[in-house]
Scaffold this active site. Structure first.
Site, PDB file in Angstrom:
ATOM      1  NE  ARG A 293      43.438  22.771  15.396  1.00 42.45           N
ATOM      2  CZ  ARG A 293      44.380  22.447  16.293  1.00 42.45           C
ATOM      3  NH1 ARG A 293      45.648  22.668  16.024  1.00 42.45           N
ATOM      4  NH2 ARG A 293      44.055  21.911  17.461  1.00 42.45           N
TER       5      ARG A 293
ATOM      6  CE1 TYR B 105      36.979  -6.007   2.944  1.00 43.31           C
ATOM      7  CE2 TYR B 105      34.810  -5.287   2.203  1.00 43.31           C
ATOM      8  CZ  TYR B 105      35.650  -6.293   2.662  1.00 43.31           C
ATOM      9  OH  TYR B 105      35.175  -7.560   2.805  1.00 43.31           O
TER      10      TYR B 105
END
Length: 293
Positions: free
Chosen positions: A242, A286
């Site tokens: 899930r 990043y």
């Protein structure tokens, strides 16, 4: 003394799931036992001090902050009911702060791990069923109790939608991707009838070797076996799949509101916890790619 009325209140007015009702029942009985040990035999006679001492006892027993919070929530619900019925005039849980719960790391699989897992079931009768279960869990992000409660009529393979009736009877419509549709279709037409044996009236989508509805315990056992095969061990649970559904949806551009609806969260804050994973990923990207990171 007040247990039956309390459970009925949870079921009819609060529309709590059967699992939640059972958890509150256990919490009620545990608290009642503790009070009897202190020679208090009626919940009307419980004070704020007794509630606090009970919570400290749970903490001393090594119970986690999350468990203590749940027990306190059960008591709050109980005294809300007792006040509503005019059985008590005051709520002894008022003013008691919930213990702080540290945020747990969200357990989820990478897309590569999911793909490897979904390739494990073989082409046997049981393998077709297991493949359909794994594909549907990952494709929809449904809970374990929602999966075992699924009936054949809840799946529309022609248009690719699944009707999930949810914990408290609140239905939601979830699209199903092509791989999951194909796996469920293969199971229904080439496996389910064999597993049913003589039990032709069974409505459950997923059935066990005896032709009856698959249980939560049966599903956990199934996932444990595939987790071991995939080298994931205890990492593979219904909730891990899930979580994986939610994280992968967000990583691929899903908006939070749509994800909330798909997962059946009443509160958006429950969905927002998955943002922390995607933020970490953006930071990693990043750091790896920016020349001045």
């Amino acid at each position: 003394m007040y247990l039956d009325g309390f459970i009925e209140y949870l079921r009819t007015e609060k529309r709590r799931s059967s699992n939640t009702q059972e958890a509150y029942r256990r919490d009620y009985l545990n608290f009642e036992e503790y009070m009897k040990a202190k020679n208090i035999y009626d919940l009307k006679d419980v004070s704020n001090t007794e509630i606090v001492s009970y919570l400290y006892k749970l903490k001393d027993e090594g119970k986690s902050a999350a468990t203590v919070n749940r027990k306190l929530a059960s008591l709050r619900a109980l005294y809300t009911y007792l006040k509503k019925e005019g059985i008590v005039s005051r709520d002894p849980t008022e003013g008691i702060k919930s213990p702080r719960v540290g945020r747990k790391e969200i357990e989820y699989l990478t897309i590569e791990e999911v793909n490897s897992l979904l390739m494990l079931p073989d082409d046997s009768v049981k393998g077709k069923r297991d493949k359909a279960i794994l594909e549907l869990l990952y494709a929809t992000g449904i809970r374990v109790n929602e999966l075992v409660a699924t009936d054949v009529e809840d799946i529309n393979l022609r248009i690719g939608f699944y009707t999930c009736n949810g914990d408290a009877g609140k239905a939601r419509i979830i699209p199903i991707g092509k791989p999951a549709r194909k796996a469920v279709e293969d199971y229904i037409f080439n496996s389910r009838d064999i597993l049913l044996r003589e039990n032709e009236d069974e409505k459950a989508l997923f059935v066990n070797y005896y032709g009856g509805r698959m249980t939560r315990q049966g599903l956990w056992k199934l996932l444990k076996a595939y987790g071991d095969k995939a080298g994931l061990g205890d990492k593979l649970t219904p909730h891990t799949l899930r979580n994986s559904f939610a994280v992968h949806m967000l990583q691929n551009g899903a908006d939070l509101k749509s994800l909330q609806e798909l997962m059946g969260h009443e509160d958006l804050t429950a969905t927002q916890i998955y943002l922390s994973v995607t933020r970490h990923r953006i930071k990693d990207v990043y750091d790896r790619t920016h020349p001045r990171a």
